[in-house]
Design a protein around this motif. Sequence first.
Motif, short mmCIF file in Angstrom:
data_model
loop_
_atom_site.label_atom_id
_atom_site.label_comp_id
_atom_site.label_asym_id
_atom_site.label_seq_id
_atom_site.Cartn_x
_atom_site.Cartn_y
_atom_site.Cartn_z
N MET A 123 58.14 62.40 127.39
CA MET A 123 58.68 61.42 128.33
C MET A 123 59.47 62.12 129.44
N GLU A 124 59.81 61.37 130.48
CA GLU A 124 60.49 61.96 131.64
C GLU A 124 61.83 62.57 131.29
N ASP A 125 62.50 62.02 130.28
CA ASP A 125 63.80 62.55 129.88
C ASP A 125 63.68 63.71 128.90
N GLY A 126 62.44 64.17 128.65
CA GLY A 126 62.21 65.30 127.77
C GLY A 126 62.00 64.94 126.32
N LYS A 127 62.29 63.70 125.94
CA LYS A 127 62.10 63.30 124.56
C LYS A 127 60.61 63.17 124.24
N LEU A 128 60.30 63.26 122.96
CA LEU A 128 58.92 63.11 122.50
C LEU A 128 58.65 61.68 122.09
N ALA A 129 57.49 61.18 122.49
CA ALA A 129 57.03 59.87 122.04
C ALA A 129 56.16 60.05 120.80
N GLU A 130 55.90 58.97 120.10
CA GLU A 130 55.05 59.03 118.91
C GLU A 130 53.65 59.51 119.29
N ALA A 131 52.96 60.10 118.35
CA ALA A 131 51.65 60.69 118.60
C ALA A 131 50.66 59.65 119.14
N THR A 132 49.87 60.10 120.10
CA THR A 132 48.82 59.25 120.66
C THR A 132 47.45 59.59 120.06
N TYR A 133 47.39 60.71 119.33
CA TYR A 133 46.10 61.13 118.77
C TYR A 133 46.33 62.06 117.60
N GLU A 134 45.45 61.95 116.59
CA GLU A 134 45.49 62.85 115.44
C GLU A 134 44.05 63.14 115.01
N ARG A 135 43.79 64.42 114.75
CA ARG A 135 42.43 64.84 114.36
C ARG A 135 42.51 65.63 113.06
N GLN A 136 41.78 65.18 112.05
CA GLN A 136 41.75 65.85 110.75
C GLN A 136 40.56 66.79 110.66
N HIS A 137 40.81 68.07 110.44
CA HIS A 137 39.72 69.00 110.19
C HIS A 137 39.27 68.89 108.74
N LYS A 138 37.98 69.12 108.51
CA LYS A 138 37.44 69.03 107.16
C LYS A 138 36.56 70.24 106.86
N GLY A 139 36.58 70.64 105.59
CA GLY A 139 35.75 71.76 105.17
C GLY A 139 36.56 72.76 104.37
N SER A 140 35.96 73.90 104.08
CA SER A 140 36.62 74.93 103.28
C SER A 140 35.97 76.27 103.58
#
Length: 359
Positions: A123-140
């Motif tokens: 945000m403009e005041d430098g604070k972080l907003a809640e996540a807008t995206y999350e990606r889960q990797h899969k495999g081994s």
Amino acid sequence: MNDPGKSRVYVGTYAGEKEESIFLYFLNTDTGELQKEKGFIAGKKPSYLVLNEQQNFLYAVNEKKASGSVCSFSLDKKSGHLEFLNRISSLGGEPVLVTMSKNGKVLIVANYQTGNVAVFPIMEDGKLAEATYERQHKGSGPHKDRQQSAHAHYTFFSPDHRFTFVVDLGLDKILSYILDEENGVLTAAQQPVAFSADPGSGPRQLSFHPNGRYAYLIHELKSTITALSYDKVNGTFLKIQTIGTIPENFNEKNKCGGIRVSPDGRFVYGSNRGHNSIAAYKINQDNGKLSYLENVSSGGDWPREFAVDPKGKWLLVANQRSNNIISFKIDQETGRLGDTGYQVEDIKPVFLQVVTAIE
């Protein structure tokens, strides 16, 4: 502090919840001496740090296993002191790397333990907003203890910022995304796997050459560095060479840590935890290949990370288990490291960010 003979160094640590856990030092750029200025309470294990371009905000991950977080601070340009702003969930366990987008609008965080990546608006005041995206990797991968699942370890941008890459230690891959900075969303690139490393090698971090044609990938599990050529059109990498980071006769356990290309693009350095050394190499400017120079003792135990100052004159090593930071001078002609005789004690230092104070 606008002294041309000093740079600021912010140190991330594995200190506890209620202790001072991010520290500000001054680096004497004439001698390599470090002097502690102040410590700041930043929550448990604020390891990896990043500053915005204007150097008025700093961000850190809190590397907790069960429920990691990301926190923000305002930064006083004159003194370099920090003031806490806010903290939010990283949406995963053990966040280990935080990267800022080109225009400073979002942070991208890699959660090692849970193997996912998340995007957070600033945000403009430098604070972080809640996540807008999350990606889960899969495999081994084939390593039975360390690669039972995905382990996102490092996020970075291509030199032109067209591609966002994630190094996944558990999958032995560099994955490629396109960032929509305005909306804070990642989408898989046309070629979603930018590079497949040797099975079981456990890629950890990557550092680009200043010319953007080469990159260097360090592998935690096999103690090697791979020199890569970079295709900027497709956002993919090809292997040029793989070289070891420890002597062949060293038979004890070792885990590679950080990797850095010198600002002039002539040398590569990588850290070894176990062998407790910094490995140094010279870069062939015509083909990107590495020539081994030396292994120098880190001056302590478990050099998780190190930093090269912006002018390529000093290399600072954070020895996590011996609670010390060591200063080395980089020989500008040979790339070899010389002990300055300067070191400082700190609580479980794991990351260093060297910045030159702006006017």
